[in-house]
Scaffold this motif. Structure first.
Motif, short mmCIF file in Angstrom:
data_model
loop_
_atom_site.label_atom_id
_atom_site.label_comp_id
_atom_site.label_asym_id
_atom_site.label_seq_id
_atom_site.Cartn_x
_atom_site.Cartn_y
_atom_site.Cartn_z
N GLY A 50 -45.27 -20.63 56.83
CA GLY A 50 -44.55 -19.90 55.78
C GLY A 50 -45.24 -20.04 54.44
N PHE A 51 -45.64 -21.25 54.12
CA PHE A 51 -46.30 -21.48 52.83
C PHE A 51 -47.72 -20.91 52.83
CE2 PHE A 51 -42.71 -24.21 52.00
CZ PHE A 51 -42.57 -24.11 50.62
N GLN A 52 -48.38 -20.91 53.99
CA GLN A 52 -49.72 -20.30 54.06
C GLN A 52 -49.61 -18.79 53.82
OE1 GLN A 52 -51.80 -20.74 57.92
NE2 GLN A 52 -53.58 -21.36 56.73
N LEU A 53 -48.56 -18.21 54.38
CA LEU A 53 -48.32 -16.77 54.17
C LEU A 53 -48.03 -16.49 52.69
CD1 LEU A 53 -47.70 -13.88 55.07
CD2 LEU A 53 -45.61 -14.69 56.14
N LEU A 54 -47.23 -17.34 52.09
CA LEU A 54 -46.93 -17.17 50.66
C LEU A 54 -48.20 -17.26 49.83
CD1 LEU A 54 -43.77 -19.27 49.67
CD2 LEU A 54 -44.14 -16.83 49.35
N ARG A 55 -49.06 -18.18 50.20
CA ARG A 55 -50.30 -18.38 49.46
C ARG A 55 -51.18 -17.12 49.54
NH1 ARG A 55 -55.03 -21.57 50.68
NH2 ARG A 55 -55.76 -22.48 48.74
N MET A 56 -51.25 -16.55 50.73
CA MET A 56 -52.06 -15.34 50.89
C MET A 56 -51.42 -14.16 50.17
SD MET A 56 -53.35 -15.98 54.81
CE MET A 56 -54.49 -14.61 54.97
N ALA A 57 -50.08 -14.11 50.18
CA ALA A 57 -49.38 -13.02 49.49
C ALA A 57 -49.55 -13.14 47.98
CB ALA A 57 -47.90 -13.05 49.85
N ALA A 58 -49.56 -14.37 47.48
CA ALA A 58 -49.74 -14.58 46.05
C ALA A 58 -51.10 -14.04 45.62
CB ALA A 58 -49.60 -16.06 45.71
N ALA A 59 -52.12 -14.35 46.42
CA ALA A 59 -53.48 -13.88 46.10
C ALA A 59 -53.52 -12.35 46.16
CB ALA A 59 -54.47 -14.49 47.08
N GLU A 60 -52.89 -11.78 47.16
CA GLU A 60 -52.91 -10.33 47.36
C GLU A 60 -52.18 -9.59 46.23
OE1 GLU A 60 -54.33 -8.67 49.83
OE2 GLU A 60 -53.42 -6.67 49.60
N ASN A 61 -51.05 -10.15 45.78
CA ASN A 61 -50.21 -9.45 44.81
C ASN A 61 -50.41 -9.91 43.37
OD1 ASN A 61 -48.32 -7.69 46.54
ND2 ASN A 61 -48.21 -9.67 47.55
N GLY A 62 -51.30 -10.86 43.16
CA GLY A 62 -51.55 -11.36 41.80
C GLY A 62 -50.40 -12.18 41.26
N TRP A 63 -49.66 -12.87 42.12
CA TRP A 63 -48.57 -13.75 41.67
C TRP A 63 -49.12 -15.17 41.55
CZ3 TRP A 63 -45.61 -11.78 46.51
CH2 TRP A 63 -45.05 -10.53 46.25
N SER A 64 -48.73 -15.87 40.48
CA SER A 64 -49.11 -17.30 40.45
C SER A 64 -47.87 -18.10 40.87
CB SER A 64 -49.64 -17.72 39.09
OG SER A 64 -48.72 -17.40 38.10
N LEU A 65 -47.69 -18.22 42.16
CA LEU A 65 -46.50 -18.90 42.68
C LEU A 65 -46.65 -20.41 42.58
CD1 LEU A 65 -45.80 -16.80 45.93
CD2 LEU A 65 -44.86 -16.47 43.63
N ASP A 66 -45.53 -21.05 42.22
CA ASP A 66 -45.49 -22.51 42.16
C ASP A 66 -44.86 -22.99 43.48
OD1 ASP A 66 -44.73 -25.12 41.83
OD2 ASP A 66 -43.55 -24.80 40.01
N PHE A 67 -45.72 -23.40 44.41
CA PHE A 67 -45.22 -23.69 45.77
C PHE A 67 -44.27 -24.88 45.79
CE2 PHE A 67 -49.38 -21.59 46.33
CZ PHE A 67 -48.89 -20.41 46.85
N GLY A 68 -44.58 -25.91 44.99
CA GLY A 68 -43.66 -27.06 44.92
C GLY A 68 -42.32 -26.62 44.35
#
Ligand code: 6PG
Length: 486
Positions: free
Chosen positions: A340-358
């Motif tokens: 789930g977090f790996q998917l979020l990481r790839m989506a962040a890169a794709e969509n230009g989001w700087s997500l704070d995973f913690g």
């Protein structure tokens, strides 16, 4: 007039409970529902409070609100959201804010954020998790959309959200456009994975140990005291000890084994495929629901398709098998969250989001369906290593899987030998083994692609990005196919 802090449209159970939660936190809420009888019913019943104002038209609702107006939509995701937005926007003024708290698809939220910004309106698409109880007592809230809206909605959303032990609210700004709803979608994908894995644990114990639901309720209650402590384990213990009012037997035994779904788990799987993100366990959980839904086909197949011969039993003592299954569940759960977090990481890169995973792990620490002690460990892992490529690499999780894997492998092997389906347990194990393999048989796959379609391959002894084609049969030409990914 102009006295309400928030307007809320859509008085189904989530909407009503959010209103009661806001009122309890001393916010005045104006409410509207398309079927206006529902408004009257609410404000004369559960919602009878000087802080809750019933309205019968959108204009009336809008007139009740302080400026900038804040209006939350709790209507069914899809076209209903667009319909309400279209009716509402002519009544609003520049800087007013619309918040969609339903399970909308993130791409719709991104589109609406842009469209409303063009009208001078601020749009927020927020995940809200926790079901009826959460909405009433404190849900997890995952807002995204137009960042200019956040200062205007922060206080109220954080006030009504669940709090973790130190008082931190399970609500913080996630990111622009559809980021909030994306994170909620991933939450639901993980929710599907958790539910499936708990189901597999239950089914293995039920089939191989011949435990009664009441015995299993105690097993889950015990597990809830340890590292698996979570809302879903807790409710499983409750479910398994509940009796059916009609038969007096365990209620679980009279519930038809066909799973429903509303789409958020499916969206997670589609996203994983779109981004090329390996999320097999989350996706298997969706397929397991689909397979369960083929009840009549399964019944027919059960009569003709054989499994292993002989009665399946657990190896070793029952207590040892229960402990093996607990460890398998824990290890598989770690892999599922890693996906789930790996998917979020790839989506962040794709969509230009700087997500704070913690920070996202903390949003899920309380209030939501996947809330669990374990999420504190994920937060800590990202605090320690903000750029962590995969949760499996965090020392805590690496060591936890290391300790659990002998039991996990025994459980998957036992399930396979016994013919008990454990798609999530086994796909998580395959993910773990795949991720930790420096070499995989994709070399053969590349050779096959090049053989039949001149798709080319890279070589282990040449730099990445240099491509080669072999004339495998002596009959092919030397022209290689172009490389693309649609
Ligand atoms: C939550 C839940 C919720 C979801 C239901 C039903 O976080 O509160 O995820 O949003 O809609 O659990 O989901 P399915 O019908 O797809 O199982």
């Amino acid at each position: 007039m102009n006295q309400a802090d928030m307007g809320l449209i859509g008085l189904a159970v989530m909407g009503e409970n959010l209103v009661l939660n806001m009122a309890r936190h001393d916010y005045t809420v104006a409410v509207y529902n398309r079927t206006t009888a529902r408004v009257d019913q609410f404000v004369s019943g559960r919602g009878a409070s000087s802080r809750i104002i019933g309205t019968h038209t959108l204009q009336e609702l809008v007139d009740q609100l302080k400026r900038p107006r804040r209006i939350m939509l709790m209507v069914r995701a899809g076209t209903a959201v667009d319909t309400v937005i279209d009716s509402l926007t002519p009544l609003l003024d520049e800087g007013d804010i619309i918040i969609d708290g339903g399970n909308s698809h993130y791409a719709d939220t991104a589109r609406r954020t842009t469209a409303l910004a063009n009208l001078g309106l601020l749009y927020v698409g927020t995940g809200v998790s926790g079901g009826e109880e959460g909405a009433l007592h404190g849900p997890s809230i995952m807002p995204g959309g137009n960042p200019q809206a956040w200062p205007h909605v922060r206080e109220i959303l954080q006030a009504i959200a669940a709090k973790v032990d130190d008082g931190t609210p399970c609500c913080d700004w996630v990111g622009e456009g559809g980021a909030g709803h994306y994170v909620k979608m991933i939450h639901n994908g993980i929710e599907y994975g958790d539910m499936q894995m708990i189901g597999e644990a239950y089914w293995l114990l039920r089939n191989l140990l011949e435990c009664s639901p009441a015995d299993l309720s105690q097993v889950f209650a015990d597990w809830n005291q340890g590292e698996l402590n979570s809302y879903l384990i807790q409710i499983t213990a409750d479910i398994l000890k509940t009796s059916d009012a009609q038969t007096g037997g365990p209620l679980i035994d009279v519930i038809l084994d066909t799973a429903g779904q509303k789409g958020t788990g499916k969206w997670t799987g589609i996203e994983a495929l779109q981004l090329g993100a390996p999320a097999p366990t989350l996706t298997e959980a969706v397929f397991a629901r689909c397979l369960s839904a083929l009840k009549e086909e399964r019944e027919a197949a059960a009569a003709v398709l054989a499994g292993p011969s002989g009665r399946a039993t657990a190896p070793g003592s029952p207590a040892a098998f229960v402990e093996d299954v607990r460890q398998a569940l824990y290890a598989a759960k770690i892999c599922s969250y890693a996906q789930g977090f790996q998917l979020l990481r790839m989506a962040a890169a794709e969509n230009g989001w700087s997500l704070d995973f913690g920070g996202i792990a903390l949003l899920w620490r309380g209030g939501c369906i996947i809330r669990a002690q374990f999420l504190g460990r994920i937060k800590a892992a990202y605090d320690d290593t903000p750029g962590l490529a995969n949760l499996l690499l965090a020392p805590y999780f690496r060591d936890a899987i290391q300790a659990a894997q002998p039991a996990w492998r025994r459980v998957v092997a036992t399930a396979a030998a016994s013919g008990v389906p454990v798609p999530a347990f086994s796909s998580a194990l395959a993910y773990y083994d795949g991720y930790r393999s420096a070499r995989l048989p994709a070399n053969l796959l590349q050779a096959q692609r090049d053989y039949f379609g001149a798709h080319q391959y890279e070589r282990v002894d040449r730099p990445r990005g240099e491509f080669f084609h072999t004339n495998w049969t002596g009959r092919g030409g030397s022209t290689a196919s172009t490389s693309y990914n649609q």
